[in-house]
Design a protein around this motif. Structure first.
Motif, PDB file in Angstrom:
ATOM      1  N   LEU A  25      17.165  35.002  11.265  1.00 35.11           N
ATOM      2  CA  LEU A  25      17.326  35.880  10.121  1.00 35.11           C
ATOM      3  C   LEU A  25      16.567  35.308   8.930  1.00 35.11           C
ATOM      4  CD1 LEU A  25      19.472  36.976  12.026  1.00 35.11           C
ATOM      5  CD2 LEU A  25      20.979  37.246  10.074  1.00 35.11           C
ATOM      6  N   GLY A  30      15.952  40.437   6.852  1.00 36.52           N
ATOM      7  CA  GLY A  30      16.521  40.840   8.129  1.00 36.52           C
ATOM      8  C   GLY A  30      16.093  39.946   9.269  1.00 36.52           C
ATOM      9  N   HIS A  36      13.139  46.760  11.860  1.00 37.48           N
ATOM     10  CA  HIS A  36      13.935  47.120  10.683  1.00 37.48           C
ATOM     11  C   HIS A  36      13.943  46.037   9.612  1.00 37.48           C
ATOM     12  CE1 HIS A  36      15.552  49.908  13.778  1.00 37.48           C
ATOM     13  NE2 HIS A  36      15.330  50.741  12.784  1.00 37.48           N
ATOM     14  N   ARG A  37      13.164  44.987   9.797  1.00 42.57           N
ATOM     15  CA  ARG A  37      13.096  43.906   8.815  1.00 42.57           C
ATOM     16  C   ARG A  37      12.308  44.371   7.594  1.00 42.57           C
ATOM     17  NH1 ARG A  37       9.556  38.427   9.450  1.00 42.57           N
ATOM     18  NH2 ARG A  37       9.766  37.747   7.293  1.00 42.57           N
ATOM     19  N   ASN A  55      16.762  47.892   1.347  1.00 41.27           N
ATOM     20  CA  ASN A  55      17.188  47.891   2.747  1.00 41.27           C
ATOM     21  C   ASN A  55      18.578  47.280   2.853  1.00 41.27           C
ATOM     22  OD1 ASN A  55      17.403  47.890   5.488  1.00 41.27           O
ATOM     23  ND2 ASN A  55      15.668  46.553   5.877  1.00 41.27           N
ATOM     24  N   ARG A  57      20.383  47.827   5.449  1.00 39.96           N
ATOM     25  CA  ARG A  57      20.614  47.849   6.897  1.00 39.96           C
ATOM     26  C   ARG A  57      19.706  46.828   7.587  1.00 39.96           C
ATOM     27  NH1 ARG A  57      22.540  53.387   8.506  1.00 39.96           N
ATOM     28  NH2 ARG A  57      21.329  53.062  10.376  1.00 39.96           N
ATOM     29  N   GLN A  58      19.665  45.619   7.047  1.00 43.41           N
ATOM     30  CA  GLN A  58      18.793  44.572   7.590  1.00 43.41           C
ATOM     31  C   GLN A  58      19.290  44.043   8.932  1.00 43.41           C
ATOM     32  OE1 GLN A  58      18.592  41.624   4.498  1.00 43.41           O
ATOM     33  NE2 GLN A  58      17.483  42.972   3.102  1.00 43.41           N
ATOM     34  N   VAL A  59      20.593  44.033   9.113  1.00 44.48           N
ATOM     35  CA  VAL A  59      21.202  43.520  10.349  1.00 44.48           C
ATOM     36  C   VAL A  59      22.293  44.499  10.786  1.00 44.48           C
ATOM     37  CG1 VAL A  59      22.409  41.591  11.447  1.00 44.48           C
ATOM     38  CG2 VAL A  59      20.838  41.149   9.560  1.00 44.48           C
ATOM     39  N   ASN A  85      21.671  44.243  16.448  1.00 38.31           N
ATOM     40  CA  ASN A  85      21.055  42.917  16.496  1.00 38.31           C
ATOM     41  C   ASN A  85      22.042  41.856  16.967  1.00 38.31           C
ATOM     42  OD1 ASN A  85      19.764  44.155  13.612  1.00 38.31           O
ATOM     43  ND2 ASN A  85      18.327  43.456  15.164  1.00 38.31           N
ATOM     44  N   ILE A 109      25.497  36.599   6.303  1.00 39.76           N
ATOM     45  CA  ILE A 109      25.285  38.039   6.207  1.00 39.76           C
ATOM     46  C   ILE A 109      26.381  38.628   5.328  1.00 39.76           C
ATOM     47  CG2 ILE A 109      25.260  40.214   7.519  1.00 39.76           C
ATOM     48  CD1 ILE A 109      24.478  38.450   9.992  1.00 39.76           C
ATOM     49  N   ILE A 150      23.189  42.749   4.896  1.00 34.51           N
ATOM     50  CA  ILE A 150      21.970  42.134   4.371  1.00 34.51           C
ATOM     51  C   ILE A 150      22.058  40.624   4.606  1.00 34.51           C
ATOM     52  CG2 ILE A 150      21.500  43.933   2.661  1.00 34.51           C
ATOM     53  CD1 ILE A 150      22.774  42.061   0.544  1.00 34.51           C
TER      54      ILE A 150
END
Length: 178
Positions: A25, A30, A36-37, A55, A57-59, A85, A109, A150
């Motif tokens: 990470l 992300g 999606h990173r 973003n 929704r990184q993870v 992930n 996270i 995040i």
């Protein structure tokens, strides 16, 4: 003890992700090597709407207990197949509040919200989207397809890593779709 049972990533924007031994990470971005990173939104539907949004929704994390529940409804779902992930076990991800922090492996996270199930789930297995939705006693919609977060501190996450939770101070806000 809450733990990681699988980690996944995919360089392309596909519904399912490939399981791997470990993921790295990157703070504020992300999962290294994942489509999606990024600092700004990378999910295609949201990027079309406004590509400058942060973003959140990184993870994507999903509890393996969902797979057990889905199996009881006739579905076969394995880690990574719903695009997550990190697949966890023995932690109530959906019951955590917004801002809860998960220390996993070398990473930290912060939870930002719930994944909103989409039609791609039905393209994967017919009826799966509805199977990840429910209603509480008051009739409110319950989304079970995992949580989003995040990356506050980067680091590696591997299968078997323990998960430690720190709750935010003050009144807790339930997770909402993000």
């Amino acid at each position: 003890m809450a733990r990681v049972i699988s980690v996944s990533l995919d360089r392309r924007h596909r519904f399912s992700k490939q399981t791997v031994e470990r993921i790295r990470l990157i703070a504020g971005e992300g999962v290294e090597g994942d489509a999606h990173r990024g600092v700004t939104v990378k999910h295609r539907s949201r990027a079309r709407f406004n590509p400058t949004l942060p973003n959140l929704r990184q993870v994507h994390l999903i509890h393996a207990e969902l797979f057990d529940e889905l199996a009881g409804k006739g579905f076969t779902v394995k880690p990574g197949e719903l695009g997550e992930n990190v697949t966890t076990r023995d932690i109530d991800l959906l019951g955590l509040p917004t801002g809860a922090r998960l220390a996993i492996g070398g990473a930290l996270i912060e939870l930002t919200g719930l994944r909103n199930p989409c039609i791609q789930m039905d393209r994967f297995q017919d009826g799966l989207m509805q199977a990840t939705l429910d209603r509480d006693a008051e009739g409110n919609l319950i989304r079970k397809a995992g949580v989003m977060g995040i990356v506050l501190e980067g680091g590696d996450i591997a299968i078997g890593d323990a998960i430690a939770v720190t709750l935010p101070e003050g009144p807790h806000r339930p997770l909402e779709k993000v």
